[in-house]
Structure formats: structure tokens, C-alpha cells
Write an enzyme that holds these catalytic residues in place. Structure first.
Site, PDB file in Angstrom:
ATOM      1  N   LYS A 159       0.083   4.368  -0.363  1.00 58.85           N
ATOM      2  CA  LYS A 159      -0.510   5.578   0.235  1.00 58.85           C
ATOM      3  C   LYS A 159      -0.244   6.800  -0.669  1.00 58.85           C
ATOM      4  O   LYS A 159      -0.278   6.675  -1.883  1.00 58.85           O
ATOM      5  CB  LYS A 159       0.018   5.783   1.655  1.00 58.85           C
ATOM      6  N   GLU A 175      -6.433   4.791   8.087  1.00 61.15           N
ATOM      7  CA  GLU A 175      -6.186   6.207   7.759  1.00 61.15           C
ATOM      8  C   GLU A 175      -7.417   6.832   7.101  1.00 61.15           C
ATOM      9  O   GLU A 175      -7.685   8.020   7.265  1.00 61.15           O
ATOM     10  CB  GLU A 175      -4.937   6.321   6.871  1.00 61.15           C
ATOM     11  N   SER A 209       3.598  -2.454  10.271  1.00 61.04           N
ATOM     12  CA  SER A 209       5.065  -2.502  10.375  1.00 61.04           C
ATOM     13  C   SER A 209       5.644  -3.856   9.975  1.00 61.04           C
ATOM     14  O   SER A 209       6.596  -4.350  10.592  1.00 61.04           O
ATOM     15  CB  SER A 209       5.514  -2.095  11.781  1.00 61.04           C
ATOM     16  N   GLU A 265      -5.260  -4.935  10.807  1.00 58.91           N
ATOM     17  CA  GLU A 265      -4.194  -3.951  10.948  1.00 58.91           C
ATOM     18  C   GLU A 265      -4.387  -3.188  12.253  1.00 58.91           C
ATOM     19  O   GLU A 265      -5.137  -2.201  12.296  1.00 58.91           O
ATOM     20  CB  GLU A 265      -4.236  -2.959   9.787  1.00 58.91           C
ATOM     21  N   GLY A 283       2.755   2.036  10.692  1.00 59.48           N
ATOM     22  CA  GLY A 283       3.717   3.129  10.515  1.00 59.48           C
ATOM     23  C   GLY A 283       4.472   3.485  11.779  1.00 59.48           C
ATOM     24  O   GLY A 283       5.126   4.520  11.843  1.00 59.48           O
ATOM     25  N   ASN A 330       0.864  -1.186   0.000  1.00 57.08           N
ATOM     26  CA  ASN A 330       0.000   0.000   0.000  1.00 57.08           C
ATOM     27  C   ASN A 330       0.898   1.234   0.000  1.00 57.08           C
ATOM     28  O   ASN A 330       1.515   1.552   1.010  1.00 57.08           O
ATOM     29  CB  ASN A 330      -0.889  -0.034   1.252  1.00 57.08           C
ATOM     30  N   HIS A 355      -9.353   1.259   5.354  1.00 54.84           N
ATOM     31  CA  HIS A 355      -8.031   1.434   5.966  1.00 54.84           C
ATOM     32  C   HIS A 355      -8.168   2.419   7.135  1.00 54.84           C
ATOM     33  O   HIS A 355      -8.929   3.379   7.066  1.00 54.84           O
ATOM     34  CB  HIS A 355      -7.037   1.962   4.926  1.00 54.84           C
TER      35      HIS A 355
HETATM   36  C1  PEP Z   1      -0.672   0.077   6.172  1.00 52.51           C
HETATM   37  O1  PEP Z   1      -0.784   1.266   6.024  1.00 52.51           O
HETATM   38  O2  PEP Z   1      -1.532  -0.673   5.706  1.00 52.51           O
HETATM   39  C2  PEP Z   1       0.471  -0.413   6.902  1.00 52.51           C
HETATM   40  C3  PEP Z   1       0.420  -1.618   7.398  1.00 52.51           C
HETATM   41  O3  PEP Z   1       1.545   0.437   7.036  1.00 52.51           O
HETATM   42  P1  PEP Z   1       2.994   0.070   7.635  1.00 52.51           P
HETATM   43  O4  PEP Z   1       3.429  -1.227   7.025  1.00 52.51           O
HETATM   44  O5  PEP Z   1       3.871   1.209   7.244  1.00 52.51           O
HETATM   45  O6  PEP Z   1       2.840  -0.066   9.125  1.00 52.51           O
END
Ligand code: PEP
Length: 251
Positions: free
Chosen positions: A11, A97, A211, A165, A171, A9, A95
Site C-alpha cells: 500500500k 481501497e 488480516s 478479500e 486491516g 501488498n 482492491h
Molecule cells: C489487503 O489490503 O489486501 C489486506 C488484506 O490487508 P490486511 O492484510 O492488512 O488485512
């Protein structure tokens, strides 16, 4: 047997030119990798170019969101069928975000997921608790509410994927332990069994996100109910994403 699915992803990152450099590298390096499904979710502006560049490869193009209406006076919105027309075969919905910054709710995620599935595109429905919710012992009830809303209008479909998630792991560099993730994944699978039956529960892929990096992928994927990864930051560098995909292959 569930084929692992690893999705990057991106973003709000990458120009079209940058996106093409990345996916050209992925195509070269992952073309021969077997036993794992792969997807990338560029920004909307790069979907068409990336899909063209990935023609002839098995790497799927995903969109990061879609609106639930199919046409009309909805300035700024994109439908799943428009995204499909541009080359996307999967759409991420819900998601954290989008929930946090763009007003997505369990109900709107359900409408989006239904619209995506009924357009013949795959939906990756994201769920996950905040740190405050986990600390308050509310993780599973939050996930239940997100699944109840997010899947409320979604018919049984083999185009459905769920991504767990935890918001506190996105992040932050802080990954859920394999045991923490496995507990929630097993719970999600049990809820899918109640909603769609045992066969769908056995077949559905539940991805972990938060992460994920090359160094922690294998231990996460070794969990029985973790069927792949939704990768944010580490998917921006082709080399890291390649390493994650290779680590996610079944041993
Ligand atoms: C995400 O935004 O779906 C995500 C898992 O980000 P990150 O891997 O950077 O934690």
C-alpha cells in the site's frame, strides 16, 4: 495441483531505501523456499529498484493498480506496459481501497483487468463484500456482480488470479474463519467454471486476503479452494511475511 501464491501488498508504505531493506531480507530468507510462488507489491516509486534487487530470485514484483489506457492525456495514470517496463509482472486491480477511495467500479475494474492481461502481465482481481452486505445475506450476490464486471472483458488466461478479500477483514485484525472463506472461494471457483470452463476453474488460483498473519495462515491454506494469500499489514515486516510464506507451503 495449484502452486500457492502469496503476495504482500505494501500500500502507501516504504521509501525506496526501506523497500530495498525489506526485499533484500526476503531474497535471503526465501531464496531456497520451494513449492510456493511469492510476490511483493511496493508503491510505484519503488517498483524498478525492487525489481532490480530481486533479479536472480523467483520473487515477483507486483503493482498495486494500473489504468486501462496504454498512452495519452491521462495525467497521473500508469499503464500496465509501463509497470511491466519498470519490472512488475503482476498488477492488483479492484482492491477494496481503490473501490472505496478512488472510484473504481466493477466496470472500471473489468477494463483494468483486460488491459493488464492484454499487456502480457498477470492480473490479481480483488473482490469482497462489506460487513453490511454480509449481514444482509448478500455476500455471494455482491461477489457475483464484482466477478461479472471485473471479468467481463477478460479473456481466458493463465495470467489471471482472483483474490477474495472481505472488506470487514482488511486491516481490522478480524479474519474470516476458514469455513467462511472456503464457502466464498468455492463459489468463486464455480463462477469461473461457468465463465471459462472446468479446466480453468481447476487451475485458477484464488487467494484469500484480510488480516492474514503467521498464526492463521496454515488453517486458511488447508481449505481446498484457498490457494494463497494477499497480505497487507503483515507483509510490511519481512519476518512476518517470511513466516506466512513458509506456512503457506503445501504440507
Ligand atoms: C489487503 O489490503 O489486501 C489486506 C488484506 O490487508 P490486511 O492484510 O492488512 O488485512
Amino acid at each position: 495441483m495449484r502452486t500457492p501464491f502469496v503476495v504482500g501488498n505494501w500500500k502507501l508504505n516504504k521509501t525506496i531505501a526501506e523497500a530495498l531493506v525489506n526485499v533484500t531480507e526476503l531474497k535471503n530468507q526465501l531464496g531456497a523456499v520451494k513449492g510456493v510462488d511469492i510476490g511483493v507489491a511496493p508503491p510505484f516509486t519503488a517498483i524498478h529498484s525492487v525489481a532490480k534487487r530481486l533479479e536472480g530470485s523467483s520473487i515477483a514484483v507486483c503493482a498495486q493498480d494500473a489504468f486501462w489506457e496504454t498512452s495519452g492525456a491521462w495525467t497521473g495514470a500508469l499503464s500496465a506496459s509501463m509497470l511491466h517496463d519498470a519490472g512488475a509482472t503482476w498488477v492488483i486491480v479492484g482492491h477494496s481501497e481503490r473501490r472505496q477511495h478512488f472510484g473504481d467500479t466493477n466496470e472500471s475494474v473489468g477494463k483494468k483487468a483486460r488491459a493488464v492481461i492484454s499487456s502480457g502481465v498477470g492480473a490479481i482481481v480483488c473482490v469482497g463484500e462489506t460487513l453490511a452486505e454480509r449481514d444482509a445475506g448478500r455476500t455471494l450476490s455482491v461477489i457475483d456482480a464484482q466477478l461479472d464486471g471485473g471479468l467481463a472483458e477478460v479473456p481466458d488466461s493463465n495470467h489471471l488470479v482472483i483474490a477474495y478479500e472481505p472488506v470487514w477483514a482488511i486491516g481490522t485484525g478480524r479474519t474470516a474463519t476458514p469455513a467462511q472463506a472456503q464457502e466464498v472461494h468455492a463459489h468463486i471457483r464455480s463462477r469461473v467454471a461457468v465463465r471459462y470452463g472446468a479446466d480453468r476453474a481447476a487451475a485458477i488460483r484464488i487467494l484469500y486476503g484480510g488480516s492474514v498473519k503467521p498464526s492463521n495462515t496454515a488453517e486458511l491454506m488447508a481449505q481446498p479452494d484457498i490457494d494463497g494469500a494477499l497480505v497487507g499489514g503483515a507483509s510490511l515486516e519481512a519476518a512476518d511475511f517470511v513466516a506466512i510464506v513458509k506456512a503457506a507451503r503445501p504440507s
